[in-house]
Design a protein around this motif. Structure first.
Motif, PDB file in Angstrom:
ATOM      1  N   LEU A 159       0.883  -1.315   0.143  1.00 22.23           N
ATOM      2  CA  LEU A 159      -0.007   0.065  -0.105  1.00 22.23           C
ATOM      3  C   LEU A 159       0.896   1.145  -0.109  1.00 22.23           C
ATOM      4  N   PHE A 160       0.416   2.065  -0.836  1.00 22.85           N
ATOM      5  CA  PHE A 160       1.285   3.518  -1.151  1.00 22.85           C
ATOM      6  C   PHE A 160       0.310   4.552  -0.837  1.00 22.85           C
ATOM      7  N   LEU A 161       0.920   5.507   0.318  1.00 26.90           N
ATOM      8  CA  LEU A 161       0.066   6.660   0.571  1.00 26.90           C
ATOM      9  C   LEU A 161       0.974   7.775   0.060  1.00 26.90           C
ATOM     10  N   PHE A 162       0.376   8.647  -0.840  1.00 29.89           N
ATOM     11  CA  PHE A 162       1.114   9.789  -1.323  1.00 29.89           C
ATOM     12  C   PHE A 162       0.286  10.884  -0.846  1.00 29.89           C
ATOM     13  N   PHE A 163       1.018  11.632   0.058  1.00 29.84           N
ATOM     14  CA  PHE A 163       0.542  12.897   0.376  1.00 29.84           C
ATOM     15  C   PHE A 163       0.986  14.154  -0.484  1.00 29.84           C
ATOM     16  N   GLU A 164       0.026  14.644  -1.261  1.00 26.92           N
ATOM     17  CA  GLU A 164       0.644  15.737  -2.140  1.00 26.92           C
ATOM     18  C   GLU A 164       0.402  17.082  -1.507  1.00 26.92           C
ATOM     19  N   GLN A 165       1.597  17.897  -1.692  1.00 26.07           N
ATOM     20  CA  GLN A 165       1.331  19.398  -1.089  1.00 26.07           C
ATOM     21  C   GLN A 165       1.400  19.190   0.252  1.00 26.07           C
ATOM     22  N   PHE A 166       2.056  18.384   0.822  1.00 21.04           N
ATOM     23  CA  PHE A 166       1.901  18.113   2.249  1.00 21.04           C
ATOM     24  C   PHE A 166       2.081  19.349   3.198  1.00 21.04           C
ATOM     25  N   GLU A 167       2.777  20.391   2.719  1.00 19.15           N
ATOM     26  CA  GLU A 167       2.744  21.544   3.524  1.00 19.15           C
ATOM     27  C   GLU A 167       1.636  22.303   4.089  1.00 19.15           C
ATOM     28  N   GLU A 168       0.277  21.912   3.213  1.00 22.28           N
ATOM     29  CA  GLU A 168      -0.955  22.205   3.635  1.00 22.28           C
ATOM     30  C   GLU A 168      -1.479  21.738   4.971  1.00 22.28           C
ATOM     31  N   LEU A 169      -0.771  20.648   5.294  1.00 19.81           N
ATOM     32  CA  LEU A 169      -1.229  20.033   6.633  1.00 19.81           C
ATOM     33  C   LEU A 169      -0.957  20.979   7.813  1.00 19.81           C
ATOM     34  N   LYS A 220       1.575  -7.407   9.836  1.00 24.25           N
ATOM     35  CA  LYS A 220       1.531  -6.267   9.732  1.00 24.25           C
ATOM     36  C   LYS A 220       1.469  -5.504   8.364  1.00 24.25           C
ATOM     37  N   PRO A 221       0.721  -4.442   8.077  1.00 29.27           N
ATOM     38  CA  PRO A 221       0.607  -4.225   6.648  1.00 29.27           C
ATOM     39  C   PRO A 221       1.957  -3.572   6.062  1.00 29.27           C
ATOM     40  N   ASN A 222       2.047  -3.848   4.621  1.00 30.15           N
ATOM     41  CA  ASN A 222       3.318  -3.384   3.954  1.00 30.15           C
ATOM     42  C   ASN A 222       3.112  -2.093   3.441  1.00 30.15           C
ATOM     43  N   ILE A 223       3.392  -1.034   4.051  1.00 33.08           N
ATOM     44  CA  ILE A 223       3.051   0.184   3.694  1.00 33.08           C
ATOM     45  C   ILE A 223       4.249   1.305   3.315  1.00 33.08           C
ATOM     46  N   ARG A 224       3.967   2.054   2.350  1.00 29.18           N
ATOM     47  CA  ARG A 224       5.123   3.047   2.138  1.00 29.18           C
ATOM     48  C   ARG A 224       4.310   4.464   1.902  1.00 29.18           C
ATOM     49  N   VAL A 225       4.919   5.419   2.493  1.00 24.82           N
ATOM     50  CA  VAL A 225       4.425   6.648   2.588  1.00 24.82           C
ATOM     51  C   VAL A 225       5.577   7.678   1.854  1.00 24.82           C
ATOM     52  N   VAL A 226       4.735   8.369   1.027  1.00 23.14           N
ATOM     53  CA  VAL A 226       5.468   9.738   0.349  1.00 23.14           C
ATOM     54  C   VAL A 226       5.088  11.047   0.712  1.00 23.14           C
ATOM     55  N   PHE A 227       5.641  11.917   1.226  1.00 20.39           N
ATOM     56  CA  PHE A 227       5.399  13.176   1.444  1.00 20.39           C
ATOM     57  C   PHE A 227       5.992  14.243   0.554  1.00 20.39           C
ATOM     58  N   SER A 228       5.060  14.684  -0.218  1.00 24.35           N
ATOM     59  CA  SER A 228       5.270  15.881  -1.240  1.00 24.35           C
ATOM     60  C   SER A 228       5.203  17.014  -0.862  1.00 24.35           C
ATOM     61  N   VAL A 229       6.667  17.644  -0.653  1.00 22.99           N
ATOM     62  CA  VAL A 229       6.627  18.770  -0.011  1.00 22.99           C
ATOM     63  C   VAL A 229       7.569  20.030  -0.567  1.00 22.99           C
ATOM     64  N   ARG A 230       7.222  21.280  -0.363  1.00 23.07           N
ATOM     65  CA  ARG A 230       7.995  22.360  -1.094  1.00 23.07           C
ATOM     66  C   ARG A 230       9.124  22.239  -0.127  1.00 23.07           C
ATOM     67  N   SER A 231      10.351  22.570  -0.978  1.00 21.94           N
ATOM     68  CA  SER A 231      11.519  22.531  -0.070  1.00 21.94           C
ATOM     69  C   SER A 231      11.629  23.603   0.777  1.00 21.94           C
ATOM     70  N   ASP A 232      11.030  24.744   0.555  1.00 21.64           N
ATOM     71  CA  ASP A 232      10.978  26.119   1.546  1.00 21.64           C
ATOM     72  C   ASP A 232      10.351  25.723   2.743  1.00 21.64           C
ATOM     73  N   ARG A 233       9.151  24.681   2.596  1.00 17.58           N
ATOM     74  CA  ARG A 233       8.397  24.368   3.882  1.00 17.58           C
ATOM     75  C   ARG A 233       8.810  23.388   4.573  1.00 17.58           C
ATOM     76  N   LEU A 234       9.954  22.605   4.395  1.00 15.63           N
ATOM     77  CA  LEU A 234      10.405  21.111   4.708  1.00 15.63           C
ATOM     78  C   LEU A 234      10.335  21.539   6.202  1.00 15.63           C
ATOM     79  N   SER A 235      11.039  22.575   6.796  1.00 11.00           N
ATOM     80  CA  SER A 235      11.167  22.810   8.293  1.00 11.00           C
ATOM     81  C   SER A 235       9.947  22.462   9.202  1.00 11.00           C
TER      82      SER A 235
END
Length: 572
Positions: A159-169, A220-235
């Motif tokens: 299972l792959f979870l892609f969080f797009e524009q993660f900085e919005e969180l 235990k589920p086989n999960i991969r998580v991707v956070f897509s985030v702007r580099s200026d908001r990484l912090s």
């Protein structure tokens, strides 16, 4: 032409999953990212705004995952938190700190957004035994287990979870961000979350769990998580490190396109032949390719902005190639590349109407560009002082016209997205100012014509009065010859005084008109000094005619002075 036909280049938007046959120039990134994702549970995909992170996921990574039936993916985006309260203080605006009591009650929390996406399952695929066992359906773990159950016939799913524009969180209230972080922790790091262990233990003790369900719960589920985030908001992701200490260990920086990759992104889609495309395949001459790349290549490094490249290619496809068959794009066909960005900018402006469009256009053209340099403005200043809505700024950013970065103080700043886009904006601004100048010139000429017409009328009136006076004098002298009396002497004095008054008024009118014409001349010139001189000339005209306040020329001088003073105030 088929109304559903599509373009070969997406232009200002991101590539979508169905665009994968058109996605060129990122093959090395796709392969490297998939290799990293195959060995790491969490990966942060970071890059500048407009660098192509969403396109890489949609048209690069996801199509590769679909080659395996055991792969399941979920693309999730939170969208920015929306508050119904008045605008936040500048510090809150810049730091992204929000309060829960400002939330729109109808807006989903981040946890609810994820669950809504994970819960999209056919009712026939739901494991009823699991559903009966777990009454709480508001956890990530529960829905992932449901997907495991639905896919077990095919084998153990990945299972792959892609969080797009993660900085919005991080625009959401702190407690909601923390709630998401905890749910993700329970999903990734424990076979069974603490909240459900007592329920499962009790069911096992009462023999209410089948062996099949027990195996599912402990698997235990086989999960991969991707956070897509702007580099200026990484912090901003630092707030997750307490529960996810390794979150920054696997970061993949997505750089802008290399020149060789940019050439592939230009040429390969043009060669494709499919019924769905709007036009026939076409080609680019080598000189035309070089001309495009040179026009949008960064001066300091051999990198190409992907968004700008797609904007140019979309324009070529629609406006240069069009319906032509067997067409080759040459340098002469491209012309001045800034015209492409000019039309692109105009198309974005056309999405707004009325006062909102005028305000946005004035801000971009008059404030964000100064002597061919890009100026950056903080978000709080734009939304509060200039009254430009956040929704409009988001649209301008998503279209790649503007980009948002943090300065050294941590403030969020907006600026023009690219130097080439700026040149297109400058062209539109010059055209707007030229049209405005011509309009003002026409108005000034109309005023001058009316003034001349009035002046002619005044002169005709003065001449008539003089003639009348001459006639009266002639009558007076004729009458005087008949009888000279004391009344005759008084009449002579009155006539002489009246004549003198008329002469004085005529001289005053001539002087006043001279001052007004001088003022108009200064007003046409540019600069604050010329404006002050014009104001002085209009004031001189007013002072000259102050004995004749009812005269139309006096009122014209007043009107010219007041109009110029109001016009001069905003610039001060």
């Amino acid at each position: 032409m088929n109304a559903m036909s599509k373009n070969r280049y997406p232009g200002g938007r991101s590539f979508m999953e169905e665009d994968f046959p058109l996605f060129f120039g990122r093959q090395n990134d796709v392969q490297a990212f998939l290799e990293l994702l195959s060995v790491r549970q969490m990966v942060v995909l970071m890059g500048k705004s407009g660098s192509g992170k969403s396109s890489l996921i949609n048209a690069g990574i996801v199509p590769q995952l679909l080659d395996d039936d055991c792969n399941y993916y979920f693309i999730i985006r939170f969208n920015n938190f929306v508050s119904k309260s008045p605008p936040l203080h500048t510090h809150q605006e810049e730091t992204g700190v929000r309060n829960a009591d400002t939330a729109d009650k109808n807006q989903l929390s981040p946890v609810s957004v994820v669950i809504k996406r994970l819960s999209i399952l056919d009712q026939t695929e739901l494991d009823t035994e699991l559903s009966d066992l777990i009454p709480d359906k508001t956890s990530f773990w529960y829905w992932i287990k449901q997907h495991q159950a639905a896919a077990r016939k095919k084998g153990k799913p990945k299972l792959f979870l892609f969080f797009e524009q993660f900085e919005e969180l991080f625009t959401y209230p702190k407690d909601q961000v923390q709630g998401f972080t905890e749910e993700l922790y329970q999903l990734l790091y424990s076979s069974v979350p603490n909240d459900f262990r007592d329920i499962i233990y009790e069911a096992e003790h009462e023999n209410r769990i089948s062996e099949e369900l027990e195996d599912l719960l402990l698997d235990k589920p086989n999960i991969r998580v991707v956070f897509s985030v702007r580099s200026d908001r990484l912090s901003q992701m630092n707030v997750m490190r307490d529960l996810h200490p390794t979150i920054f260990q696997n970061c993949y920086p997505l750089e802008e396109l290399k020149i060789a990759d940019a050439e592939l992104a230009i040429t390969q889609p043009a060669r494709l032949s499919m019924p769905a495309f709007k036009g026939a395949p076409f080609r680019f001459e080598k000189d035309a390719i070089n001309h495009i790349i040179k026009s949008i290549c960064h001066e300091t490094e051999d990198r190409i902005d992907a968004a700008s490249l797609q904007i140019v290619c979309r324009f070529v496809e629609e406006h240069i190639v069009g319906d032509k068959a067997d067409f080759t794009v040459k340098v002469d066909d491209l012309g001045d590349m800034t015209d492409i960005f000019k039309k692109y900018y105009e198309n974005i402006l056309n999405r707004f109407e009325g006062d909102e469009r005028q305000g946005i256009q004035k801000f971009i053209e008059d404030d964000m560009i100064d002597d061919d340099r890009r100026n950056a403005f903080p978000v709080g200043f734009i939304t509060k002082r200039l009254k430009i809505k956040e929704e409009a700024l988001d649209l301008l950013e998503q279209s790649s016209l503007l980009r948002k970065e943090r300065d050294a103080s941590g403030r969020l700043m907006y600026e023009i997205g690219h130097d080439r886009i700026m040149l297109g904006v400058v062209k539109v601004a010059e055209q707007r100012k030229r049209l405005k100048s011509e309009e003002n010139q026409q108005k000034t000429e109309q005023i001058n014509r009316k003034l001349k017409e009035k002046l002619f009328g005044y002169r005709l009136f003065t001449a008539s009065m003089v003639l009348l006076i001459v006639c009266l004098v002639a009558v007076f002298f004729l009458w005087r010859k008949l009888a000279v009396t004391e009344a005759d002497l008084k009449t002579q004095q009155i006539l002489a005084s009246y004549k003198l008054e008329q002469v004085n008024k005529e001289n005053a009118l001539k002087a006043a008109w001279s001052y007004i014409n001088l003022g108009i001349g200064y007003e046409r010139a540019s600069g604050s000094e010329a404006t002050q001189k014009a104001l002085k000339m209009y004031q001189n005209a007013i002072d000259t005619l102050k004995r004749y306040p009812d005269d139309p020329v006096y009122k014209i001088a007043i009107s010219k002075r007041d109009f110029l003073e109001k016009k001069d105030k905003p610039s001060q």
